[in-house]
Design a protein around this motif. Structure first.
Motif, mmCIF file in Angstrom:
data_model
loop_
_atom_site.group_PDB
_atom_site.id
_atom_site.type_symbol
_atom_site.label_atom_id
_atom_site.label_comp_id
_atom_site.label_asym_id
_atom_site.label_seq_id
_atom_site.Cartn_x
_atom_site.Cartn_y
_atom_site.Cartn_z
ATOM 1 N N PHE A 224 -1.249 0.792 0.080
ATOM 2 C CA PHE A 224 -0.240 0.012 0.791
ATOM 3 C C PHE A 224 -0.047 -1.306 0.055
ATOM 4 O O PHE A 224 -1.014 -1.927 -0.404
ATOM 5 N N ALA A 225 1.221 -1.738 -0.048
ATOM 6 C CA ALA A 225 1.537 -3.033 -0.658
ATOM 7 C C ALA A 225 2.714 -3.638 0.084
ATOM 8 O O ALA A 225 3.626 -2.929 0.525
ATOM 9 N N GLN A 237 4.179 2.282 1.441
ATOM 10 C CA GLN A 237 2.920 2.932 1.781
ATOM 11 C C GLN A 237 2.978 4.390 1.363
ATOM 12 O O GLN A 237 3.991 5.066 1.569
ATOM 13 N N PHE A 238 1.874 4.874 0.763
ATOM 14 C CA PHE A 238 1.751 6.298 0.451
ATOM 15 C C PHE A 238 0.381 6.765 0.910
ATOM 16 O O PHE A 238 -0.623 6.088 0.682
ATOM 17 N N LEU A 256 5.323 9.155 2.481
ATOM 18 C CA LEU A 256 5.743 7.913 1.843
ATOM 19 C C LEU A 256 6.590 7.130 2.836
ATOM 20 O O LEU A 256 7.443 7.693 3.526
ATOM 21 N N SER A 257 6.355 5.821 2.906
ATOM 22 C CA SER A 257 7.141 4.974 3.796
ATOM 23 C C SER A 257 7.555 3.709 3.058
ATOM 24 O O SER A 257 6.730 3.084 2.373
ATOM 25 N N VAL A 258 8.829 3.340 3.202
ATOM 26 C CA VAL A 258 9.359 2.104 2.615
ATOM 27 C C VAL A 258 10.131 1.383 3.723
ATOM 28 O O VAL A 258 10.940 2.004 4.422
ATOM 29 N N TRP A 259 9.897 0.092 3.897
ATOM 30 C CA TRP A 259 10.568 -0.631 4.971
ATOM 31 C C TRP A 259 10.832 -2.083 4.571
ATOM 32 O O TRP A 259 10.224 -2.608 3.622
ATOM 33 N N GLY A 260 11.725 -2.713 5.312
ATOM 34 C CA GLY A 260 12.043 -4.105 5.071
ATOM 35 C C GLY A 260 12.499 -4.789 6.352
ATOM 36 O O GLY A 260 13.078 -4.163 7.233
ATOM 37 N N VAL A 261 12.203 -6.079 6.461
ATOM 38 C CA VAL A 261 12.618 -6.907 7.593
ATOM 39 C C VAL A 261 13.231 -8.181 7.019
ATOM 40 O O VAL A 261 12.613 -8.849 6.175
#
Length: 347
Positions: A224-225, A237-238, A256-261
């Protein structure tokens, strides 16, 4: 006897909600070292479309979670937490009252910069990931959502800095592997997370191993980064999980997860997330609040707007859509589309 019990409950409530005119010396000593807090969130949801035709068009209100937490100082370097959680089943079938259970019950020993826990405690699986994502009231983090782990376990754990400057930290635990439920088997679960906090970045390497009945052991690796600034945050995250199925057969699950706020203003934030399951999840039908299918490789897309009415009350209109890739010769299931208005209250 019933009247006496009611009297004791009212007396306890009276000590927690004291009128301003009560003298300080009249307050019980334990009240001065105890703090109550809580969180409640839920939605108005509408299943605009679903692979399950019986669910299409269903809509309504529900509380997904209500937490009430008591934190109290025990003296010296020790404190105690007790938390109750109430939740609805979220299976689109059961019509029952909210179900309460014990979520946290632990004693903590703070030894200089280290913390050691005994009891039902938050494990390392997604504590850091969920805290960085910051929108548990909208959706769980991927391992939680896909039933690839648990947020709690009964056991012993420790966490704290390894380096003097606090950039390198650890979180380790040995638990039953049965979450908040009772322990009925000989197997146990070991967890270890190494966390780095260089500047505005967060980096985590995580692993666990769980002994399960009938040689159905599981092991998980996760990376996770994230990058955080005043303007917002982004994360990736992977995770890879290997499940023993017996007789030399294993099952792999990768996500796999990619997100942004983005903090558009003091009152408004925009959030977006994409989760990709590279394998069909055999437990997909058990996922609450979102009707996943186990017949395809799921792609979850989430977008929302967080509107802060006051510091402790948020309205978060959002929409979740689940699209599927075909698995082998099986035709891809139809998509799930669920608009929601999520509300979140802290106290």
């Amino acid at each position: 006897m019933k009247r006496a019990r009611v009297g004791r409950v009212l007396a306890l409530a009276g000590t927690l909600v004291l009128p301003c005119g009560v003298a300080a010396q009249d307050v019980p000593e334990w009240v001065t070292r105890t703090r109550l807090s809580g969180l409640a969130f839920g939605d108005y949801y509408w299943i605009a479309s679903s692979d399950n035709e019986e669910l299409s068009g269903q809509h309504g209100w529900w509380f997904r979670r209500i937490y009430v937490t008591m934190d109290t100082e025990l003296g010296g370097d020790f404190d105690f937490r007790f938390r109750l959680e109430a939740r609805s089943p979220g299976d689109f079938e059961s019509s029952v009252a909210l179900i309460p259970f014990v979520k946290d019950a632990w004693v903590r020993w703070r030894l200089k910069r280290q913390q050691f826990y005994l009891g039902i405690v938050s494990d390392p699986t997604w504590e850091l990931v969920e805290g960085t994502w910051g929108y548990r009231d909208v959706e769980k983090t991927p391992l939680d959502l896909q039933r690839m782990g648990s947020s709690r376990d009964f056991g012993v754990s420790g966490k704290g800095p390894i380096s003097r400057n606090g950039v390198v930290q650890y979180h380790a635990m040995l638990g039953n592997g049965s979450s908040t439920r009772g322990e009925l088997n000989e197997g146990k679960k070991a967890y270890l997370a190494l966390n780095l906090f260089p500047g505005d970045f967060i980096i985590q390497a995580y692993a666990d191993f769980e002994q399960r009945d009938e040689n159905a052991d599981r092991s998980t690796l996760q990376g996770f980064a994230a990058w955080r600034t005043d303007a917002g945050r982004v994360g990736v995250q992977f995770a890879h999980q290997e499940r023993d199925e017996g007789e030399g057969v294993t099952m792999d699950l990768d996500v796999l997860s990619v997100w942004g706020v983005w903090n558009a203003s003091e009152k408004l934030s925009l959030l977006a997330r994409y989760d990709k399951m590279f394998d069909p999840n055999p437990e997909a039908e058990k996922i609450p609040y979102v009707p996943f299918s186990s017949l395809g490789k799921s792609n979850l897309v989430l977008v929302g707007l967080d509107w802060t009415l006051v510091d402790r009350f948020h309205l978060i209109p959002n929409i979740q859509a689940v699209f599927y890739d075909a698995a082998g010769d099986t035709e891809a299931p139809a998509s799930e589309v669920i608009p929601r208005i999520t509300f979140s209250v802290t106290f």
